[in-house]
Design a protein around this motif. Structure first.
Motif, mmCIF file in Angstrom:
data_model
loop_
_atom_site.group_PDB
_atom_site.id
_atom_site.type_symbol
_atom_site.label_atom_id
_atom_site.label_comp_id
_atom_site.label_asym_id
_atom_site.label_seq_id
_atom_site.Cartn_x
_atom_site.Cartn_y
_atom_site.Cartn_z
ATOM 1 N N PHE A 1 0.251 -1.619 0.211
ATOM 2 C CA PHE A 1 -0.385 0.115 0.022
ATOM 3 C C PHE A 1 0.820 1.579 -0.038
ATOM 4 N N VAL A 2 -0.133 2.437 -0.131
ATOM 5 C CA VAL A 2 0.397 3.512 0.051
ATOM 6 C C VAL A 2 0.405 4.467 1.238
ATOM 7 N N ASN B 1 -5.210 6.897 2.011
ATOM 8 C CA ASN B 1 -5.259 8.348 2.396
ATOM 9 C C ASN B 1 -5.160 8.410 3.928
ATOM 10 N N HIS B 2 -4.377 7.951 4.333
ATOM 11 C CA HIS B 2 -3.995 7.853 5.394
ATOM 12 C C HIS B 2 -2.930 8.194 6.181
ATOM 13 N N PRO C 1 -9.864 2.862 6.307
ATOM 14 C CA PRO C 1 -9.096 2.862 4.434
ATOM 15 C C PRO C 1 -9.223 0.661 4.427
ATOM 16 N N LEU C 2 -8.554 0.919 4.814
ATOM 17 C CA LEU C 2 -8.570 -0.978 4.618
ATOM 18 C C LEU C 2 -10.203 -1.591 4.198
ATOM 19 N N VAL C 3 -10.726 -1.416 5.015
ATOM 20 C CA VAL C 3 -12.098 -2.556 5.076
ATOM 21 C C VAL C 3 -12.975 -1.725 3.255
ATOM 22 N N HIS D 1 -17.523 10.268 7.652
ATOM 23 C CA HIS D 1 -15.794 10.546 7.876
ATOM 24 C C HIS D 1 -15.952 11.028 6.600
ATOM 25 N N THR D 2 -14.564 11.856 6.121
ATOM 26 C CA THR D 2 -13.515 11.824 5.258
ATOM 27 C C THR D 2 -12.721 11.827 5.257
ATOM 28 N N PRO D 3 -11.579 11.653 4.927
ATOM 29 C CA PRO D 3 -10.080 11.580 5.135
ATOM 30 C C PRO D 3 -9.309 12.253 5.441
ATOM 31 N N ASN D 4 -10.160 13.499 5.403
ATOM 32 C CA ASN D 4 -8.395 14.794 6.414
ATOM 33 C C ASN D 4 -9.909 14.324 7.413
#
Length: 313
Positions: A13-14, A176-177, A184-186, A267-270
């Motif tokens: 992953f990145v 994006n974390h 995010p993985l799910v 939820h948002t990534p930020n």
């Protein structure tokens, strides 16, 4: 990447981190380096102070020292990786590395949940049964409670990690974390996540609700005891005994509840990254200062130990 049938499964992953802007990365690097330095200095300093001053060799400060030790682990799990990602052009993390980070993240978080709950129980005994405090909380019991927090925390982390990484991940490998977190993985899973979400909710819910019940019941008893204290000075002393722990619980549990018990569509990534900062970086940073700045015993110990080094016999 691996190919299974007509799907390409992800094997690395990145991590996006906080920003891709080179200038802002430098700013973030300096901020997190300062934060990590203060975290280590504060927690190691508090541990040293508790060890050196015999007046702090009490059950209450044994738990405070255990929390400092845990927070050193906790901060070290996240911040060095953040610092590395700020200066590196390669933010890749392998599937095994992601699983390891996820496991220790879950294990330390669950351990802190129970450790804070046992600290609340310790305060309950100290305030409600002060004459029997040392008898009710001998060193052996304190050690058993701390070890129990780690055993329960990491046992649940095994279940949570196994439940998450039995899923197959495919598609875009960008997370994006700044660390490998569950939500995010799910979202990257190729499988049906219904069973996973049920097990995850059970594990997460039990590890939040059980310690929360211990904390609430302890403070109900503490509140009743404080009401019955006749002197204003006695009530103030009891309140200050609990104030640092309440601040620590509010910061840690507040961010955890907001992060994992709010609906996913909010939820948002930020937002997730900002909220996660409170329990991964801010909490380990402020805990030693919360337990030191307004604590007369710690201040007195600091003066005594400092004077011992300045003017040795």
């Amino acid at each position: 990447m691996e190919v299974e049938g007509n799907r390409t499964l992800l094997t690395d992953f990145v991590l996006v981190g906080f920003t891709t802007d080179p200038f802002l990365r430098i700013i973030f690097f300096m901020l997190f380096l300062a934060s990590y330095t203060l975290t280590l200095a504060g927690n190691f300093g508090l541990l040293a102070l508790i060890y050196l001053d015999s007046h702090l060799h009490t059950p209450m400060y044994f738990f405070v020292g255990s929390l400092s030790f845990l927070d050193i682990w906790y901060s070290t799990l996240y911040t060095p990786r953040i610092l590395s990602d700020c200066v590196s052009k390669n933010n890749h993390i392998s599937l095994a590395g992601c699983a390891a980070q996820f496991f220790f993240s879950a294990g330390l978080a669950y351990t802190e949940c129970f450790l804070l709950a046992f600290m609340a129980y310790d305060h309950f005994v100290a305030i409600c049964n002060p004459l029997l405090y040392n008898t009710a909380m001998p060193k052996k019991v304190c050690i058993q409670l701390v070890v129990g927090a780690y055993v329960v925390g990491f046992a649940n982390a095994i279940v949570h990690t196994g439940n998450t990484f039995r899923l197959h991940f495919c598609g875009n490998n960008v997370i994006n974390h700044y660390f490998c977190d569950g939500p995010p993985l799910v979202k990257m899973s190729c499988n049906d996540t219904g069973v996973h979400e049920l097990i995850a909710a059970t594990v997460l819910g039990s590890n939040l609700l059980v310690p929360t019940a211990i904390i609430l019941s302890s403070y109900v008893g503490i509140g009743a005891a404080i009401i019955n204290i006749r002197s204003a000075a006695g009530r103030r002393k009891a309140f200050f005994t609990c104030s640092a722990h309440l601040m620590s619980v509010s910061l840690f549990y507040g961010s955890i509840f907001i992060m994992y018990l709010t609906p996913n569509f909010n939820h948002t990534p930020n937002w997730d990254k900002t909220n996660a900062l409170f329990y991964t970086v801010v909490n380990p940073l402020v805990n030693p200062f919360i337990y030191s700045l307004r604590n007369k015993d710690v201040k007195a110990a600091l003066k005594k130990v400092g004077w011992r080094f300045i003017a040795p016999k």
